[in-house]
Design a protein around this motif. Sequence first.
Motif, short mmCIF file in Angstrom:
data_model
loop_
_atom_site.label_atom_id
_atom_site.label_comp_id
_atom_site.label_asym_id
_atom_site.label_seq_id
_atom_site.Cartn_x
_atom_site.Cartn_y
_atom_site.Cartn_z
N LYS A 15 16.25 -49.95 7.05
CA LYS A 15 17.59 -49.46 6.69
C LYS A 15 18.42 -50.58 6.08
O LYS A 15 19.16 -50.37 5.10
CB LYS A 15 18.28 -48.91 7.93
N ILE A 35 17.74 -39.48 -0.41
CA ILE A 35 17.33 -38.50 0.61
C ILE A 35 16.56 -39.20 1.72
O ILE A 35 16.76 -38.95 2.91
CB ILE A 35 16.48 -37.38 -0.03
N TYR A 43 16.81 -42.32 2.60
CA TYR A 43 17.77 -43.11 3.37
C TYR A 43 18.48 -42.24 4.40
O TYR A 43 18.64 -42.63 5.56
CB TYR A 43 18.77 -43.76 2.43
N ASP A 44 18.89 -41.05 3.99
CA ASP A 44 19.55 -40.12 4.92
C ASP A 44 18.60 -39.74 6.05
O ASP A 44 18.98 -39.71 7.23
CB ASP A 44 20.02 -38.86 4.18
N ASN A 45 17.33 -39.47 5.68
CA ASN A 45 16.33 -39.11 6.71
C ASN A 45 16.08 -40.28 7.65
O ASN A 45 15.86 -40.09 8.85
CB ASN A 45 15.02 -38.68 6.03
N GLU A 103 18.19 -42.58 8.54
CA GLU A 103 19.31 -42.66 9.47
C GLU A 103 19.16 -41.64 10.59
O GLU A 103 19.42 -41.93 11.76
CB GLU A 103 20.63 -42.44 8.72
N LYS A 104 18.74 -40.43 10.23
CA LYS A 104 18.53 -39.39 11.24
C LYS A 104 17.41 -39.79 12.20
O LYS A 104 17.52 -39.61 13.42
CB LYS A 104 18.20 -38.06 10.56
#
Length: 551
Positions: A180, A334, A336-338, A340-341
Motif C-alpha cells: 500500500k 481498483i 488499490y481500493d481492494n 485497502e479493503k
Amino acid sequence: MLTVLSIRNMLLVEKAEISFSSGLNVFTGETGAGKSIILDCLSFVLGNKSRKRFVRTLCDRGEVVAEFKVRETSEVRKLVERLSITWTDNLVIRRVEFSDGKRKTYVNDTNCTLDTIKKLGAKLVEFVDQKDGSLILKKSNHISLLDDFSGHQNEVKILGKAWVDLKETQREIAKEESKKDSQGKELEFVNHSLSEISILNPKPGELEELETMQASLRFSSKIEENLKEAADLISGKQVRHEFVSALNKLEKAHDLLSADQLLVETISALEGIIHELDEIEKNIPNILEKRTSGGMTLEDVEDRLFDFRKIARKHGINPENLMTLHQEMEASLIEYDNSEKHLGALMSKLTSLEKAYQASAKEISEKRKREGKNLDMMMSRELIPLKMEGIEFRTLLERRKEQGFNGCDTVTFQICNHGMLAKDMEKIASGGELSRLLLALKVCLVTNTSGISLIFDEIDRGIGGATAEAVGNRLASLAERDQVLLVTHSPQVASKAHKHWSVRKMADKKNPPVTLLNELSQDAKVAELARMISGEVVSKEALAAAHRLMS
C-alpha cells in the motif's frame, strides 16, 4: 530403549558386549575399576565430548556400537526419515575413533555428521546429572516440563497454533502495508496521469487520422491552387461549349446518315463526356468548400498530435498505447481500493486472533501458577527422605517481555539451599546432591519422554542407610516407566536392579590395564552386594544383609 552396547578397544575396555533390559540396569565395582567408562563410551557414540581421546593405548582404532529399539510412532523415526536414513525398528549407531584422532560416525550404516548423532542422541538418551546432557537441567525445557506436569499439553498446542496464525497474519499485514505504501507513493502520479489522458480523450484510430490530416494540410495551398486551375481550365476555356458544338454537328450528320451504328455510338459517348464534365465542374467547388468550412487547421492537428506524444513520452510508451495505459491505471486504482479493503479485513482478523491468544495464554498462565505450587509441594515431600531437608525447590514463573508460541511466561526451576538466595537449578554445581535433586524432580514430573533411556552416574555419593534406600526406591519407580542405567556404590540402590554387572580392572606389568564386565546371576548379585556392604572380606552378617536387601 538401549538394547546393546558393544565396545572394542576404547579406554580400558578391550572387548565388551552388554545386553540391556528395560527397567533398572546397574554397574557396580571397586573405585577405579572403570564403571563410568561404560557411560563415557555411551556418551561418545552419541556425539558428546567427555574426553579428548578414547581409543585404547597401542590400538589403531576403536569403536562403540549402540543399538536401540525404537517405537514406530516416536520422534526418532521422524528425525531419521527427515535425514534420509533407512528406517528399521533397531536403530544402530556406530562411532569409530582412529589413533590419529580422526572419527567417523554411522547410523544404520549411513555415514553421518556429528550434529546428526547429537540430535538423535538427545531423543534416545538423557544423561540426567550431566549439565550438557540433561533435559531437566536446561532452563529452556522447564516450561514444557511444567506443562507436561500440569496436563495441559493440548491447550498449549492449540495456543501454539493460534500464535502461528497470529504471526502469519502479522506478516500478511506487513506485506499489504508495504504494498500500500508503494502504491500510495504512485497514487498521486496515477491520478494526475489519468486526468491528463481523460482530458485528451483519445479515440480508437484517431492518431492515424490525425497523421493523415497533418500530411494533407501541410500541402493545402498547393492543392487549392491546382483545384482552382483545373476549374478554370474546364469552365474558363469554354471546354463544354466546344463539346456541345461538336455534338450538334454530329447530330446533324446523323439526320442525314441515320443507319450508321458507329455514329450513333459516338454521339452517345460524347453526350456521356458532357455529362461527366458537368459533374466535374460541380465537384471541384465542393471539394474547395469542404476543405475550408468547419474542419481542423494544420495548427489544430499538430497541437493535438503534440499532446499525444508529450503524454506518451512521459510514460515511456508509444502514443497509440495511451488508451491501454488509461485502462491499466484505472485497474491499478481498483486494485488499490481492494488492497485497502483486504488490509482492513486482515486488521480485524488480527484483533480477533490477539484476543483469543491473550485469553488462552492467560488461562494457561494461571494454570501454570497453580501447578507450579503443586510441584513445589511434591518436591518438598520427595526431598526429605533423600536427606535434603534444607533444600527448597521453587518454580519461578515470570512474564516474558515478548509473547511466544507457548504463551507469555518463562519458567525457571530454582533451588534455595538452607535459606540462602535462590539460584537457577542449571547453575548449581554437579554432584551427588544435584543427582538426587534431579531424581526427585524426575519422579515428580512424570514427563512425556517415555522411551528415553535415563543415565545416572553415582547418584548415591555421600549417602547411605535409609537415604540410599529411598534413592533406590525412587530409581526403581522411575525404571517402571523408563529404562535407567546407573553406576552406584550403594548396595541399597544396586539391590533394586533388574540387570546387574560387576566391573573390575585387571592389570599386570607387561600389558595395559583392562576393564572387564560380568553380568551377575542371582547368587552372584548377593555376593556382590555383600562385598559392597563389608568390603573385600565378606562376612556372614554382610551376606545376611545382602539377602535381606534382595528379598
